[in-house]
Design an enzyme around this catalytic site. Structure first.
Site, PDB file in Angstrom:
ATOM      1  N   GLU A 121      -9.522  -1.685   5.263  1.00  0.00           N
ATOM      2  CA  GLU A 121      -8.384  -1.901   6.163  1.00  0.00           C
ATOM      3  C   GLU A 121      -8.874  -1.928   7.612  1.00  0.00           C
ATOM      4  OE1 GLU A 121      -5.285   1.027   5.774  1.00  0.00           O
ATOM      5  OE2 GLU A 121      -3.894  -0.158   6.954  1.00  0.00           O
ATOM      6  N   SER A 135       4.681  -1.107   3.965  1.00  0.00           N
ATOM      7  CA  SER A 135       4.871  -2.443   4.545  1.00  0.00           C
ATOM      8  C   SER A 135       4.927  -3.496   3.446  1.00  0.00           C
ATOM      9  CB  SER A 135       3.714  -2.798   5.483  1.00  0.00           C
ATOM     10  OG  SER A 135       3.561  -1.828   6.469  1.00  0.00           O
ATOM     11  N   SER A 175       1.194   6.619   2.250  1.00  0.00           N
ATOM     12  CA  SER A 175       1.883   7.623   3.074  1.00  0.00           C
ATOM     13  C   SER A 175       3.137   8.161   2.401  1.00  0.00           C
ATOM     14  CB  SER A 175       2.289   7.011   4.417  1.00  0.00           C
ATOM     15  OG  SER A 175       1.174   6.455   5.053  1.00  0.00           O
ATOM     16  N   GLU A 204      -5.380   9.705  17.303  1.00  0.00           N
ATOM     17  CA  GLU A 204      -5.974  11.050  17.331  1.00  0.00           C
ATOM     18  C   GLU A 204      -6.929  11.231  16.147  1.00  0.00           C
ATOM     19  OE1 GLU A 204      -2.740  10.379  17.529  1.00  0.00           O
ATOM     20  OE2 GLU A 204      -2.308  10.902  19.621  1.00  0.00           O
ATOM     21  N   GLN A 215       0.846  -1.200   0.000  1.00  0.00           N
ATOM     22  CA  GLN A 215       0.000   0.000   0.000  1.00  0.00           C
ATOM     23  C   GLN A 215       0.882   1.251   0.000  1.00  0.00           C
ATOM     24  OE1 GLN A 215      -2.222   0.176   3.608  1.00  0.00           O
ATOM     25  NE2 GLN A 215      -3.661   1.726   2.905  1.00  0.00           N
ATOM     26  N   GLY A 216       0.916   1.972  -1.117  1.00  0.00           N
ATOM     27  CA  GLY A 216       1.752   3.163  -1.229  1.00  0.00           C
ATOM     28  C   GLY A 216       0.932   4.427  -1.074  1.00  0.00           C
TER      29      GLY A 216
HETATM   30  C1  FAD Z   1       3.869  -0.339  11.459  1.00  0.00           C
HETATM   31  C2  FAD Z   1       3.388   0.639  10.417  1.00  0.00           C
HETATM   32  C3  FAD Z   1       3.067   0.180   9.157  1.00  0.00           C
HETATM   33  C4  FAD Z   1       2.638   1.094   8.169  1.00  0.00           C
HETATM   34  N1  FAD Z   1       2.363   0.607   6.913  1.00  0.00           N
HETATM   35  C5  FAD Z   1       1.977   1.466   5.942  1.00  0.00           C
HETATM   36  C6  FAD Z   1       1.768   1.010   4.610  1.00  0.00           C
HETATM   37  O1  FAD Z   1       1.918  -0.184   4.299  1.00  0.00           O
HETATM   38  N2  FAD Z   1       1.419   1.903   3.669  1.00  0.00           N
HETATM   39  C7  FAD Z   1       1.241   3.232   3.953  1.00  0.00           C
HETATM   40  O2  FAD Z   1       0.900   3.995   3.040  1.00  0.00           O
HETATM   41  N3  FAD Z   1       1.456   3.708   5.208  1.00  0.00           N
HETATM   42  C8  FAD Z   1       1.815   2.864   6.195  1.00  0.00           C
HETATM   43  N4  FAD Z   1       2.039   3.325   7.477  1.00  0.00           N
HETATM   44  C9  FAD Z   1       1.959   4.781   7.716  1.00  0.00           C
HETATM   45  C10 FAD Z   1       0.778   5.216   8.542  1.00  0.00           C
HETATM   46  O3  FAD Z   1      -0.436   5.074   7.830  1.00  0.00           O
HETATM   47  C11 FAD Z   1       1.051   6.679   8.931  1.00  0.00           C
HETATM   48  O4  FAD Z   1       2.166   6.666   9.806  1.00  0.00           O
HETATM   49  C12 FAD Z   1      -0.110   7.347   9.586  1.00  0.00           C
HETATM   50  O5  FAD Z   1      -1.139   7.554   8.659  1.00  0.00           O
HETATM   51  C13 FAD Z   1       0.275   8.667  10.251  1.00  0.00           C
HETATM   52  O6  FAD Z   1       0.916   9.486   9.344  1.00  0.00           O
HETATM   53  P1  FAD Z   1       2.316  10.222   9.712  1.00  0.00           P
HETATM   54  O7  FAD Z   1       3.231   9.173  10.241  1.00  0.00           O
HETATM   55  O8  FAD Z   1       2.716  11.014   8.519  1.00  0.00           O
HETATM   56  O9  FAD Z   1       1.964  11.188  10.917  1.00  0.00           O
HETATM   57  P2  FAD Z   1       1.290  12.631  10.820  1.00  0.00           P
HETATM   58  O10 FAD Z   1       0.067  12.555   9.984  1.00  0.00           O
HETATM   59  O11 FAD Z   1       2.328  13.623  10.448  1.00  0.00           O
HETATM   60  O12 FAD Z   1       0.852  12.868  12.316  1.00  0.00           O
HETATM   61  C14 FAD Z   1       1.764  13.297  13.333  1.00  0.00           C
HETATM   62  C15 FAD Z   1       0.989  13.454  14.631  1.00  0.00           C
HETATM   63  O13 FAD Z   1      -0.032  14.455  14.478  1.00  0.00           O
HETATM   64  C16 FAD Z   1      -1.317  13.937  14.811  1.00  0.00           C
HETATM   65  N5  FAD Z   1      -2.349  14.487  13.920  1.00  0.00           N
HETATM   66  C17 FAD Z   1      -2.276  14.595  12.579  1.00  0.00           C
HETATM   67  N6  FAD Z   1      -3.422  15.138  12.081  1.00  0.00           N
HETATM   68  C18 FAD Z   1      -4.249  15.334  13.140  1.00  0.00           C
HETATM   69  C19 FAD Z   1      -5.584  15.861  13.286  1.00  0.00           C
HETATM   70  N7  FAD Z   1      -6.291  16.244  12.216  1.00  0.00           N
HETATM   71  N8  FAD Z   1      -6.102  15.922  14.534  1.00  0.00           N
HETATM   72  C20 FAD Z   1      -5.385  15.508  15.625  1.00  0.00           C
HETATM   73  N9  FAD Z   1      -4.101  15.024  15.541  1.00  0.00           N
HETATM   74  C21 FAD Z   1      -3.561  14.924  14.331  1.00  0.00           C
HETATM   75  C22 FAD Z   1      -1.174  12.440  14.598  1.00  0.00           C
HETATM   76  O14 FAD Z   1      -2.116  11.720  15.375  1.00  0.00           O
HETATM   77  C23 FAD Z   1       0.255  12.173  15.036  1.00  0.00           C
HETATM   78  O15 FAD Z   1       0.331  12.042  16.428  1.00  0.00           O
HETATM   79  C24 FAD Z   1       2.490   2.465   8.483  1.00  0.00           C
HETATM   80  C25 FAD Z   1       2.810   2.923   9.763  1.00  0.00           C
HETATM   81  C26 FAD Z   1       3.264   2.031  10.718  1.00  0.00           C
HETATM   82  C27 FAD Z   1       3.585   2.562  12.093  1.00  0.00           C
END
Ligand code: FAD
Length: 382
Positions: free
Chosen positions: A242, A159, A127, A362, A124-125
């Site tokens: 998902e 992942s 993020s 969140e 899944q691409g």
């Molecule tokens: C083990 C693991 C596997 C993953 N696998 C995949 C995958 O296969 N494919 C893929 O595409 N992604 C994957 N991800 C990514 C995951 O979907 C993202 O990490 C997630 O969507 C959060 O995005 P970010 O890390 O950019 O954090 P951000 O969006 O930058 O958030 C940072 C912080 O701000 C808070 N925040 C953001 N917006 C809001 C809001 N509107 N209100 C309140 N708080 C807010 C968040 O809760 C967080 O604490 C994976 C992540 C993990 C940990």
């Protein structure tokens, strides 16, 4: 909601139990990441040969047309038998259902069978470094050129990309319109030179996910899912599946972990310790609530045809409970749970990511507040 199984549901469960008893998964490999993956791939082939890779898929696509209740029975029985996860979980639970909802007949014919047989693994691409929770802010761009789209950008946390053939890729194709409207959903072949996969090692020591650096990768127009400019809606289908599909499978595993922990606490005479007993009882109540909510989600999906926002509630409660459980396990098991390479130390460290992956807690709370409870939207309230 009546959770008593009908005659045909009981027959479905018994058939699956007999099959699982007669067809155990391949033996555990030595503790090597690739060995684990190969085992899961072999196991999925075995499931597919027996017609059990995706019973929730319609018969015409190789499933059994199982009802949501039968699908729930399927996940519960797999959990009960403690078999490994199939290798192509993202294809089976996210990619396949998205393709069935939005794909053309040609796309379904081409892509669905190798998902089932684990011949082609999916990742899944979505993020990116600056687009996670706010997915529509993504910057990876695709430009039409001849019969192909040319894609340049970066994805992160992908992942299983190291094992994959196809990536469910969301990219920006229109720069003039509002950010949600300018997205397109592609199936990108990651096995091309223009796509570099760099593993990211996690706190657990394993490299489950990756960075993808994409430099003018080509995607044929035939691999656009749901039409150019419609990527946001198609991506939402993937995300809803998902949270609903994975959520159900995960709550089954949560119960097993709790049963294991209860057994260890009992062996160590800790059930008489009121603090431990109280924490275990709290986890039991949480597990039951999550199980019933997951069942409710399935019955809603049966009624409305698509999983609803309640899946977000299950995912939030599951991640919170799993983190509490692995923390309590560290106290019950003792120093062994803090020693690298042990089961409980892995669980403790891996659980940290639960409240981030598949939507952060969140963000899920916002969804539950606005779309389940009907509270005013944050911006409107401000
Ligand atoms: C083990 C693991 C596997 C993953 N696998 C995949 C995958 O296969 N494919 C893929 O595409 N992604 C994957 N991800 C990514 C995951 O979907 C993202 O990490 C997630 O969507 C959060 O995005 P970010 O890390 O950019 O954090 P951000 O969006 O930058 O958030 C940072 C912080 O701000 C808070 N925040 C953001 N917006 C809001 C809001 N509107 N209100 C309140 N708080 C807010 C968040 O809760 C967080 O604490 C994976 C992540 C993990 C940990």
């Amino acid at each position: 909601m009546d959770l008593t199984f009908s005659e045909s549901e009981t027959a479905f469960r018994d058939e699956l139990r007999r099959w699982l008893a007669a067809n155990p998964p391949p033996p555990e490999p030595s503790d090597v990441e690739d060995g684990q993956f190969a085992r899961r791939r072999d196991w999925q082939r075995q499931l597919n040969d027996g017609g059990w890779a995706a019973p929730h898929w319609p018969q015409e696509y190789g499933g059994r047309g199982a009802s949501p209740t039968e699908s729930a029975i399927y996940f519960e029985e797999l959990g009960r038998a403690r078999v490994p996860q199939p290798a192509n979980t993202l294809g089976l639970l996210l990619g396949g259902p998205t393709l069935m909802a939005w794909g053309t007949d040609e796309q379904k014919e081409r892509f669905l069978p190798p998902i089932l047989s684990a011949e082609e693994i999916w990742c899944q691409g979505f993020s990116e470094p600056d687009a996670g929770s706010d997915l529509a802010a993504l910057k990876t761009r695709a430009v039409f050129d001849g019969d192909d789209w040319v894609v340049t950008g970066q994805k992160v946390w992908t992942s299983g990309a190291q094992h994959s053939k196809w990536c469910m890729l969301v990219a920006r194709t229109d720069f003039e319109v509002a950010k949600h409207k300018g997205l397109t959903y592609f199936l990108m072949d990651v096995e091309q030179e223009a796509v570099e996969i760099r593993p990211l090692r996690q706190i657990t020591g394993e490299a489950e996910f990756n960075e993808l650096f994409i430099e003018e990768a080509r995607i044929p127009d035939a691999n656009v899912i749901g039409g150019a400019g419609n990527g946001w809606k198609v991506a939402l289908t993937t995300l809803m599946n998902e949270r609903a599909g994975l959520g159900f499978a995960l709550q089954v595993r949560l119960r097993q972990q709790l049963d294991d922990l209860l057994a260890i606490a009992s062996e160590r005479g800790l059930l008489d310790d009121p603090l431990v007993a109280d924490a275990l009882a709290d986890l039991h109540v949480r597990c039951e609530s999550i199980r019933l909510l997951a069942w409710k989600g399935l019955s809603d999906a049966e009624r409305y045809g698509q999983p609803g926002p309640e899946g977000s509630l299950v995912k939030w409660l599951w991640s919170d409970t799993n983190q509490r459980l692995s923390q309590l396990a560290a106290e019950v098991v003792g120093p062994e749970a803090l020693t690298a390479g042990t089961h409980w130390s892995y669980e403790l460290l891996r659980a940290r990511g639960n409240s981030i992956e598949g939507g952060t807690t969140e963000v899920l709370k916002n969804i539950v507040a606005e779309r389940v409870l009907g509270l005013p939207r944050l911006k409107a309230a401000a």
